[in-house]
Design a protein around this motif. Structure first.
Motif, PDB file in Angstrom:
ATOM      1  N   LYS A  13       0.846  -1.192   0.000  1.00 50.46           N
ATOM      2  CA  LYS A  13       0.000   0.000   0.000  1.00 50.46           C
ATOM      3  C   LYS A  13       0.883   1.243   0.000  1.00 50.46           C
ATOM      4  N   GLU A  14       1.879   1.185   0.878  1.00 51.87           N
ATOM      5  CA  GLU A  14       2.817   2.298   0.960  1.00 51.87           C
ATOM      6  C   GLU A  14       3.473   2.547  -0.371  1.00 51.87           C
ATOM      7  N   LEU A  15       3.970   1.448  -0.936  1.00 55.27           N
ATOM      8  CA  LEU A  15       4.656   1.539  -2.200  1.00 55.27           C
ATOM      9  C   LEU A  15       3.760   2.128  -3.268  1.00 55.27           C
ATOM     10  N   ASN A  16       2.527   1.639  -3.277  1.00 53.24           N
ATOM     11  CA  ASN A  16       1.587   2.156  -4.265  1.00 53.24           C
ATOM     12  C   ASN A  16       1.383   3.642  -4.110  1.00 53.24           C
ATOM     13  N   GLU A  17       1.233   4.041  -2.844  1.00 51.18           N
ATOM     14  CA  GLU A  17       1.054   5.471  -2.602  1.00 51.18           C
ATOM     15  C   GLU A  17       2.247   6.243  -3.110  1.00 51.18           C
ATOM     16  N   LEU A  18       3.410   5.724  -2.712  1.00 50.23           N
ATOM     17  CA  LEU A  18       4.638   6.407  -3.111  1.00 50.23           C
ATOM     18  C   LEU A  18       4.789   6.424  -4.626  1.00 50.23           C
ATOM     19  N   LYS A  19       4.447   5.315  -5.219  1.00 48.35           N
ATOM     20  CA  LYS A  19       4.561   5.223  -6.670  1.00 48.35           C
ATOM     21  C   LYS A  19       3.681   6.257  -7.340  1.00 48.35           C
ATOM     22  N   SER A  20       2.441   6.388  -6.824  1.00 47.70           N
ATOM     23  CA  SER A  20       1.552   7.332  -7.481  1.00 47.70           C
ATOM     24  C   SER A  20       2.057   8.754  -7.258  1.00 47.70           C
ATOM     25  N   ARG A  21       2.636   8.942  -6.088  1.00 47.34           N
ATOM     26  CA  ARG A  21       3.207  10.271  -5.853  1.00 47.34           C
ATOM     27  C   ARG A  21       4.403  10.509  -6.770  1.00 47.34           C
TER      28      ARG A  21
ATOM     29  N   GLY B  31      20.440  22.357   7.248  1.00 45.39           N
ATOM     30  CA  GLY B  31      19.049  22.534   6.830  1.00 45.39           C
ATOM     31  C   GLY B  31      18.038  21.914   7.789  1.00 45.39           C
ATOM     32  N   ILE B  32      16.992  21.345   7.253  1.00 45.16           N
ATOM     33  CA  ILE B  32      15.848  20.888   8.066  1.00 45.16           C
ATOM     34  C   ILE B  32      16.114  19.591   8.839  1.00 45.16           C
ATOM     35  N   GLY B  33      17.130  18.867   8.430  1.00 43.44           N
ATOM     36  CA  GLY B  33      17.456  17.622   9.143  1.00 43.44           C
ATOM     37  C   GLY B  33      16.440  16.520   8.872  1.00 43.44           C
ATOM     38  N   ILE B  34      16.775  15.329   9.392  1.00 40.25           N
ATOM     39  CA  ILE B  34      15.864  14.169   9.211  1.00 40.25           C
ATOM     40  C   ILE B  34      15.461  13.666  10.599  1.00 40.25           C
ATOM     41  N   PRO B  35      14.155  13.512  10.829  1.00 34.14           N
ATOM     42  CA  PRO B  35      13.722  13.006  12.140  1.00 34.14           C
ATOM     43  C   PRO B  35      14.379  11.650  12.446  1.00 34.14           C
ATOM     44  N   ALA B  36      14.698  11.466  13.705  1.00 30.83           N
ATOM     45  CA  ALA B  36      15.457  10.275  14.125  1.00 30.83           C
ATOM     46  C   ALA B  36      14.792   8.965  13.703  1.00 30.83           C
ATOM     47  N   GLU B  37      13.475   8.899  13.895  1.00 32.84           N
ATOM     48  CA  GLU B  37      12.779   7.626  13.630  1.00 32.84           C
ATOM     49  C   GLU B  37      12.705   7.304  12.134  1.00 32.84           C
ATOM     50  N   GLU B  38      13.007   8.310  11.282  1.00 35.15           N
ATOM     51  CA  GLU B  38      12.900   8.042   9.846  1.00 35.15           C
ATOM     52  C   GLU B  38      14.253   7.828   9.205  1.00 35.15           C
ATOM     53  N   GLN B  39      15.319   7.941  10.009  1.00 25.29           N
ATOM     54  CA  GLN B  39      16.666   7.888   9.427  1.00 25.29           C
ATOM     55  C   GLN B  39      16.990   6.512   8.860  1.00 25.29           C
ATOM     56  N   ASP B  40      16.470   5.462   9.530  1.00 22.25           N
ATOM     57  CA  ASP B  40      16.769   4.124   9.038  1.00 22.25           C
ATOM     58  C   ASP B  40      16.137   3.860   7.688  1.00 22.25           C
ATOM     59  N   GLY B  41      14.947   4.395   7.513  1.00 21.69           N
ATOM     60  CA  GLY B  41      14.201   4.061   6.311  1.00 21.69           C
ATOM     61  C   GLY B  41      14.417   5.040   5.177  1.00 21.69           C
ATOM     62  N   ILE B  42      15.292   6.018   5.417  1.00 24.42           N
ATOM     63  CA  ILE B  42      15.414   7.102   4.442  1.00 24.42           C
ATOM     64  C   ILE B  42      16.044   6.642   3.136  1.00 24.42           C
ATOM     65  N   PHE B  43      16.758   5.505   3.179  1.00 26.48           N
ATOM     66  CA  PHE B  43      17.417   4.999   1.987  1.00 26.48           C
ATOM     67  C   PHE B  43      16.507   4.117   1.156  1.00 26.48           C
TER      68      PHE B  43
ATOM     69  N   MET C  73      13.324   3.116  -1.323  1.00 26.79           N
ATOM     70  CA  MET C  73      12.724   3.703  -2.529  1.00 26.79           C
ATOM     71  C   MET C  73      11.476   4.489  -2.175  1.00 26.79           C
ATOM     72  N   PHE C  74      11.303   5.575  -2.846  1.00 23.38           N
ATOM     73  CA  PHE C  74      10.116   6.421  -2.711  1.00 23.38           C
ATOM     74  C   PHE C  74       9.932   6.945  -1.297  1.00 23.38           C
ATOM     75  N   THR C  75      10.960   6.896  -0.491  1.00 23.67           N
ATOM     76  CA  THR C  75      10.785   7.321   0.891  1.00 23.67           C
ATOM     77  C   THR C  75      11.283   8.735   1.094  1.00 23.67           C
ATOM     78  N   ARG C  76      10.432   9.574   1.641  1.00 19.02           N
ATOM     79  CA  ARG C  76      10.819  10.922   2.010  1.00 19.02           C
ATOM     80  C   ARG C  76      10.413  11.139   3.443  1.00 19.02           C
TER      81      ARG C  76
ATOM     82  N   GLY D  11      10.654  16.442  -4.331  1.00 19.25           N
ATOM     83  CA  GLY D  11      11.642  15.372  -4.297  1.00 19.25           C
ATOM     84  C   GLY D  11      10.970  14.071  -4.712  1.00 19.25           C
ATOM     85  N   THR D  12      11.789  13.168  -5.254  1.00 19.22           N
ATOM     86  CA  THR D  12      11.206  11.916  -5.739  1.00 19.22           C
ATOM     87  C   THR D  12      11.253  10.830  -4.677  1.00 19.22           C
ATOM     88  N   GLY D  13      12.088  11.001  -3.663  1.00 21.15           N
ATOM     89  CA  GLY D  13      12.245   9.946  -2.679  1.00 21.15           C
ATOM     90  C   GLY D  13      13.126   8.833  -3.193  1.00 21.15           C
ATOM     91  N   LEU D  14      13.820   9.098  -4.300  1.00 21.86           N
ATOM     92  CA  LEU D  14      14.607   8.028  -4.917  1.00 21.86           C
ATOM     93  C   LEU D  14      16.114   8.265  -4.827  1.00 21.86           C
TER      94      LEU D  14
END
Lengths: 120, 796
Positions: free
Chosen positions: B568-576, B732-744, B746-749, B758-761
């Motif tokens: 579901k996440e992927l789909n959302e991200l993909k459509s975005r 700059g704005i930095g990355i929240p701690a809980e999202e740092q692991d998943g930031i790499f 696909m489609f993740t922002r 941004g594409t999240g890619l």
């Protein structure tokens, strides 16, 4: 001369629109983000506003909303430009009060006829 | 009063009585015959299965010998089965009486009736009797049918009556009177007997007139009897006298003579005589003794017989009231005795069973087995035998019966038959079979089954099936007697435990999935169903717990859930992503299009520089488009793992500098990119230029993009064998701690990107690219303060 406010964040796109409108004898005001655009609208009370939908900080829908809550600006015809042909987005704009919209890339004729229609 | 008159009076009464008695006895023999013949098994058989031959051969002779004229045999519903007539045999004459009235008597158990009816052929006397088996001496059971015997009071019969009674017989209708004129000038007595019909109403009157001449004969008769009595008495007297003389007076005389003569001879004789006297006196005394003994004996015997009768009654009652069947068979296996319990159990009546071979009542499939089981008994190898077989039930079906049998043996040790008891164990047997099946089911079930004693304190386990051991690794010994709560170890926080506790407290059932632990500490998910079981006192006696190991299912469910969410996440991200791409395409296209249109519309009046501006715009936008396309291709390559590394020697310092310059130019005054070069020596390395360029560009682009208010970006280049290390730091704005692991991914922002495009890619592509280069990337960031990316690439 009719005054047109163009709110668009992309330099090239904005410049080309401005050039087109100036060549068609319109007085053109510009803003490169939504906030400046709202201020400019309130200050200069243009006859038409052309606004891009996708902008950082304040997007087209937000700008439209802000314009509609102010007595001065709510009657100014609002045309929006969008890169997204998504029906829902378009409906959002129209139901927000926009009178017309254009999908990028649009041709000059299309833009000019939209403006002229509104000014009548 | 003269003698004859007195005599006459006496004899009048006697005469009347005699007349009545004669008549009575005459009909009595028929009554007896009817009584006897209706107490006749063969007649019972006939009623069940009427065969004309039997009737002719057995009923007709009795009719003739009893001097009857008719015999009818009726069945239990009083339908005529057969009619037999004197001199004719079997006929079709119908019963000339109202069946309903007989039915009335029959229903009220008045089976023996005697009455008269008028028929075309004359006055008919009828006798009825119930047809029952000889076993039923008390006439207790419902008769199988009715026997009716009939006798015409015709001329012949009346004559015979006259002879028998010695009187003149007259039969008149009820109201008629008789003409007694013929008896004038004689002495006579009149006896009247009413002949009644079935309703008890007098149909006829029978008169018996007895005259005196006959009375004379009677007197003579009496005299003769008197004579005989006297004669007999005299004989007795003489015999007694003789006896007495010979045994008493003669010896007495001899004795007195001896005393008189006083001779020794005579003394000897005397002593002999004394002995004879003694003999006599002992004889007399023994006679009296014996008489006393006899009387005693007789009384004793009577007492014994009474006691016997009483005890016999008691035993009979006992046997008749027993729930168990008491039986006897003869040597051939024919039932000779069955108590009422037999009918209770098999629904066969005693009458229809006695006389039949017992094997007929055994289930056909069990007959062979039964004979096998009886063999040791018959062969006298065992004293008694005991087994369980099926007996048939009347109307179909069978019952399991426990048979206890013994031989009946007489004093000469000959076998007379078999006796014993039959006990109905059907329900118990069926229940046991069912229980065995259920037990097996439990034993082989794949579900673990626990049974817990609800009434004992601490609710211990009293049963665990093999599947339980298989799942939990605990053997039955390790579980029995303990409460099953040890199964969830110290994993106490589960809400399912509360559900279970609450259900058990409320005697409710429940169904939960909870975490349990095997003996070796391995976790498994237990789908547990608990049900209460109620005892006969309507209180909960036990709880049954059925478990199954659903670990696989739970994990699969989780996996599926995770994948679904991810999808579901992927789909959302993909459509975005797609809408973002769309935007990224359309923007340069718009510029190209509009610039081209402007040239078309107004280009003729422009100067050179204006035209150039637009042409540049077109070119730049086209380049942007191309870049976007390449970007997408990279994304694709990264996703499908098709990135290839092409090594070439590059001057790393110069390479970085040129890229930084470009970005500095494009980003404007608001940004300040600082290059820190820590490589002291020559900076020539073998690297993939293209890939490295993409990585550095992307990181720089991000550093600038995510510092929306401008600021510094520090680019630090170092060498740390075997790697080259590049660090790009922004404020700059930095990355929240809980999202740092998943930031790499696909489609993740990160969520704090706000309106920044941004594409999240980018980072995902960088990571994949680095993998190809055997490099690493590290992230250090604090929300609102900035982000530092560090990449390491091994170089030779």
């Amino acid at each position: 001369m009719k005054k047109i406010l163009v709110i668009e964040d992309d330099f090239d796109v904005r410049e080309n629109i401005v050039e087109l409108l100036k060549s068609e004898n319109f007085e053109v005001l510009v803003a490169d983000n939504g906030r400046i655009g709202v201020e400019a609208a309130r200050e200069h009370l243009p006859d038409v506003i052309i606004c891009d939908m996708a902008m950082p900080e304040l997007n087209g829908i937000a700008v439209l909303k802000l314009l509609k809550i102010s007595n001065a600006t709510l009657r100014i015809p609002f045309i929006f430009l969008t890169a997204n042909a998504d029906r829902n987005k378009v409906m959002e704009g129209i139901s927000g009060g926009a009178v017309d919209y254009l999908v990028k890339p649009f041709n000059a004729e299309r833009l000019l006829s939209a403006i002229n229609r509104v000014l009548k | 009063m003269n003698k004859i008159e007195t005599l006459h009076k006496q004899l009048y009464t006697q005469n009347k009585i005699h007349f009545e008695n004669t008549l009575k006895s005459d009909s009595k023999h028929i009554e007896l015959m009817v009584y006897d013949n209706t107490y006749w098994d063969e007649l019972v058989t006939f009623v069940k299965n009427p065969k004309k031959d039997w009737a002719y051969n057995n009923l007709y002779p009795t009719l003739m010998s009893a001097q009857l004229d008719y015999e009818w045999v009726l069945d239990g519903n009083l339908n005529t089965l057969i009619t037999i007539k004197r001199d004719k045999g079997i006929v079709l004459d119908t019963l000339p009486i109202n069946k309903n009235i007989i039915l009335e008597y029959y229903k009220n158990k008045k089976y023996f009736n005697k009455f008269f009816i008028d028929t075309k052929e004359g006055l008919l006397e009828l006798f009825t009797g119930p047809i029952q088996s000889s076993q039923d001496s008390e006439r207790k059971t419902l008769p199988h049918g009715l026997l009716i015997a009939g006798r015409f009071w015709d001329y012949e019969y009346i004559n015979s009556l006259t002879e028998q009674t010695g009187s003149e017989i007259f039969i008149t209708n009820h109201s008629e009177s008789i003409d007694l004129s013929q008896f004038d000038n004689t002495f006579y007595t009149v006896a009247r007997i009413p002949l009644k019909d079935i309703n008890g109403i007098t149909l006829r009157n029978l008169y018996g007139i007895t005259s005196i001449s006959i009375v004379d004969n009677l007197i003579n008769g009496y005299n003769f009897q008197l004579f005989l009595t006297i004669l007999f008495s005299i004989i007795t007297l003489l015999t007694t006298a003789y006896f007495l003389y010979y045994n008493v007076s003669k010896p007495l005389n001899t004795l007195s003579n001896a005393i008189e003569k006083e001779s020794t001879e005579k003394l000897v004789n005397f002593s002999t005589k004394t002995s004879e006297f003694n003999k006599l006196s002992s004889l007399i005394s023994s006679f009296f003794e014996q008489k006393a003994v006899l009387v005693n004996e007789i009384e004793k015997r009577k007492a014994i017989s009474d006691a016997l009768k009483e005890s016999e009654n008691r035993y009979r009652n006992l046997i008749n009231n027993l729930k168990e069947v008491v039986f006897q068979t003869n040597n051939d296996g024919i039932w000779t005795f069955l108590n009422p319990a037999w009918t209770e159990i098999t629904s066969f009546s005693i009458e229809e069973s006695v006389g039949i071979n017992y094997l007929d009542f055994v289930h056909p499939d069990d007959r062979g087995k039964n004979n096998q089981l009886f063999k040791p008994l018959i062969k006298r190898e065992k004293d008694f035998c005991r087994h369980i077989i099926r007996y048939l039930v009347k109307g179909g079906g069978y019952k399991w019966i426990e048979v206890h049998a013994r031989l009946i043996v007489n004093e000469k040790n000959h076998v007379l038959g078999i006796t014993g008891t039959l006990i109905d164990v059907h329900d118990k047997y069926i229940a046991e079979e069912a229980l065995k099946i259920k037990d097996k089911a439990l034993f082989y079930s794949n579900n673990g089954v626990l049974i817990v004693d609800a009434k004992a304190p601490n609710k211990p386990v009293i049963y665990a099936n093999p599947a339980f051991t298989k799942i939990t690794e605990y053997s039955p010994d390790e579980i029995l007697g303990k409460n099953p709560r040890f199964l969830h170890s110290d994993d106490n926080e589960q809400v399912e435990l509360d559900i279970i506790r609450s259900a058990i407290a409320n005697n409710d059932k429940c169904e939960v999935v909870l975490r349990n632990y095997t003996k070796s500490g391995k976790i498994y998910y237990n789908e547990l169903k608990i049900s209460p079981v109620y005892g006969n006192d309507n209180k909960v006696s036990h709880f049954i717990g059925i478990q199954s190991d659903v670990t696989n299912r739970i994990f699969s469910e989780r996996e599926i859930k995770k994948s679904l969410e991810k999808e579901k996440e992927l789909n959302e991200l993909k459509s975005r992503f797609i809408s973002m791409i769309s935007h990224e395409f359309r923007t340069p296209l718009t510029t190209i299009f509009s610039s081209t249109e402007l040239i078309e519309r107004y280009g003729k009046s422009w100067d050179e520089s204006k035209t150039q501006t637009h042409l540049s715009r077109i070119k730049k936008s086209s380049e942007n488009l191309t870049e976007m396309l390449n970007y997408i291709l990279n994304v694709n390559r990264a996703e499908s793992g098709k990135i290839e590394s092409v090594l070439s020697e590059i001057n790393l310092t110069e390479f970085c500098e040129s890229i930084i310059e470009d970005y500095q130019l494009n980003s404007g005054e608001n940004y300040n990119i600082i290059f820190m070069n820590n490589i002291i020596n020559k900076s020539i390395f073998k690297l993939d230029e293209k890939l490295l360029g993409q990585i550095i560009s992307n990181l720089l682009s991000n550093a600038i993009k995510y510092s929306p208010n401008g600021g510094d970006v520090i680019f630090e280049l170092s060498e740390a064998e075997p790697y080259i290390v590049i660090q790009i730091k922004d404020f700059g704005i930095g990355i929240p701690a809980e999202e740092q692991d998943g930031i790499f991914e696909m489609f993740t922002r990160a969520k704090n990107v706000g309106n920044i495009n941004g594409t999240g890619l980018g980072l995902a592509i960088i990571k994949k690219t680095l993998e190809v280069m055997n490099g690493n990337i590290f992230l250090d960031s604090k929300l609102g303060e900035g982000t530092t990316f560090t990449i390491q690439i091994p170089v030779i």
